[in-house]
Scaffold this motif. Structure first.
Motif, PDB file in Angstrom:
ATOM      1  N   ILE A  23       8.933  -1.750  10.906  1.00  0.00           N
ATOM      2  CA  ILE A  23       8.807  -1.475  12.338  1.00  0.00           C
ATOM      3  C   ILE A  23       8.861   0.031  12.622  1.00  0.00           C
ATOM      4  CG2 ILE A  23      11.260  -1.672  12.932  1.00  0.00           C
ATOM      5  CD1 ILE A  23       8.370  -3.219  14.918  1.00  0.00           C
ATOM      6  N   ASP A  24       9.472   0.791  11.724  1.00  0.00           N
ATOM      7  CA  ASP A  24       9.578   2.235  11.916  1.00  0.00           C
ATOM      8  C   ASP A  24       8.466   3.016  11.220  1.00  0.00           C
ATOM      9  OD1 ASP A  24      10.466   1.772   9.326  1.00  0.00           O
ATOM     10  OD2 ASP A  24      12.377   2.821   9.568  1.00  0.00           O
ATOM     11  N   ASN A  25       7.500   2.335  10.620  1.00  0.00           N
ATOM     12  CA  ASN A  25       6.401   3.012   9.923  1.00  0.00           C
ATOM     13  C   ASN A  25       5.168   3.072  10.833  1.00  0.00           C
ATOM     14  OD1 ASN A  25       4.487   4.038   8.174  1.00  0.00           O
ATOM     15  ND2 ASN A  25       5.050   2.708   6.469  1.00  0.00           N
ATOM     16  N   LEU A  26       5.216   3.971  11.793  1.00  0.00           N
ATOM     17  CA  LEU A  26       4.128   4.084  12.774  1.00  0.00           C
ATOM     18  C   LEU A  26       2.823   4.556  12.140  1.00  0.00           C
ATOM     19  CD1 LEU A  26       6.111   5.592  15.785  1.00  0.00           C
ATOM     20  CD2 LEU A  26       5.547   3.201  15.303  1.00  0.00           C
ATOM     21  N   ARG A  27       2.908   5.378  11.115  1.00  0.00           N
ATOM     22  CA  ARG A  27       1.703   5.864  10.421  1.00  0.00           C
ATOM     23  C   ARG A  27       0.922   4.672   9.862  1.00  0.00           C
ATOM     24  NH1 ARG A  27       0.680  10.768   7.865  1.00  0.00           N
ATOM     25  NH2 ARG A  27       2.819  11.355   8.273  1.00  0.00           N
ATOM     26  N   ALA A  28       1.610   3.763   9.192  1.00  0.00           N
ATOM     27  CA  ALA A  28       0.946   2.589   8.618  1.00  0.00           C
ATOM     28  C   ALA A  28       0.410   1.675   9.724  1.00  0.00           C
ATOM     29  CB  ALA A  28       1.903   1.820   7.713  1.00  0.00           C
ATOM     30  N   ILE A  49       0.891  -1.170   0.000  1.00  0.00           N
ATOM     31  CA  ILE A  49       0.000   0.000   0.000  1.00  0.00           C
ATOM     32  C   ILE A  49       0.920   1.208   0.000  1.00  0.00           C
ATOM     33  CG2 ILE A  49      -1.640   1.416   1.297  1.00  0.00           C
ATOM     34  CD1 ILE A  49      -2.912  -1.007   2.409  1.00  0.00           C
ATOM     35  N   ALA A  50       0.638   2.141  -0.884  1.00  0.00           N
ATOM     36  CA  ALA A  50       1.445   3.356  -0.945  1.00  0.00           C
ATOM     37  C   ALA A  50       0.573   4.541  -1.307  1.00  0.00           C
ATOM     38  CB  ALA A  50       2.562   3.195  -1.974  1.00  0.00           C
ATOM     39  N   VAL A  51       0.874   5.667  -0.664  1.00  0.00           N
ATOM     40  CA  VAL A  51       0.136   6.915  -0.893  1.00  0.00           C
ATOM     41  C   VAL A  51       1.160   8.033  -1.077  1.00  0.00           C
ATOM     42  CG1 VAL A  51      -1.431   8.600   0.162  1.00  0.00           C
ATOM     43  CG2 VAL A  51      -1.858   6.143   0.453  1.00  0.00           C
ATOM     44  N   ALA A  52       0.991   8.824  -2.123  1.00  0.00           N
ATOM     45  CA  ALA A  52       1.882   9.961  -2.375  1.00  0.00           C
ATOM     46  C   ALA A  52       1.959  10.843  -1.132  1.00  0.00           C
ATOM     47  CB  ALA A  52       1.388  10.766  -3.572  1.00  0.00           C
TER      48      ALA A  52
END
Length: 176
Positions: free
Chosen positions: A118-123, A81-84
């Motif tokens: 592990i460092d992608n807290l937003r996701a 999943i990716a968002v600009a």
């Protein structure tokens, strides 16, 4: 940040690979997917034997997000999943995840798994809002940066309510 002007979701097709790769390289410079990886996934996304669902979010003629899911038996895996960046915080990630969960339901999957840096807290917060729960780690999963992945799971059931608007998705149950 620029708010989206109603991005439209549609099936990802081969001609979307180049603009998707641009976004992929911007968002995931160390561990971006290759053109071949996207081609391989799309090869399994059409026809009666399809096991993949890939979508793009288009704003005008510009791709501002994309997502993909693989299904095997009763297990689905969120592949990407990716968002600009200029669409972060607009709800587009939730819209993409909702579509993937609908696809998991259509594939009749009982569980949906994913790995998240592990460092992608937003996701991680997004996935938790949908009922995913952490069940483990994969050490050094993201290469070449040697970043660990948090493994998350969502269990589905045909008789329950859904955070995704589908009658079959509910919170995770962890048994053991």
């Amino acid at each position: 940040m620029t708010a989206p002007v109603n991005p439209v979701l549609r099936e990802m097709r081969w001609w979307d690979i180049d603009p998707v790769l641009e976004l992929e390289r911007d968002l995931f410079p160390e561990d971006a997917w290759s053109r071949g990886m996207f081609w391989s996934e799309l090869a399994h996304s059409r026809g009666p034997e399809a096991t993949r669902r890939y979508v793009v979010a288009e704003e005008g003629e510009r791709i501002v997000g994309y997502a993909g899911l693989a299904a095997a038996g009763e297990l689905a895996d969120v592949q990407t999943i990716a968002v600009a960046r200029n669409h972060w915080g607009t709800g587009l990630g939730a819209t993409l995840l909702t579509e993937l969960l609908r696809a998991a339901t259509a594939f009749e999957c009982a569980e949906v798994m994913l790995e998240c840096r592990i460092d992608n807290l937003r996701a991680q917060k997004l996935y938790e809002r949908f009922g995913f729960e952490a069940i483990g780690f994969r050490r050094g999963y993201y290469q070449p940066g040697n970043v660990d992945a948090l493994v998350m799971r969502l269990t589905t059931a045909p008789d329950s309510d859904s955070a995704a608007g589908s009658p079959s998705v509910r919170g995770t149950e962890i048994n053991g």
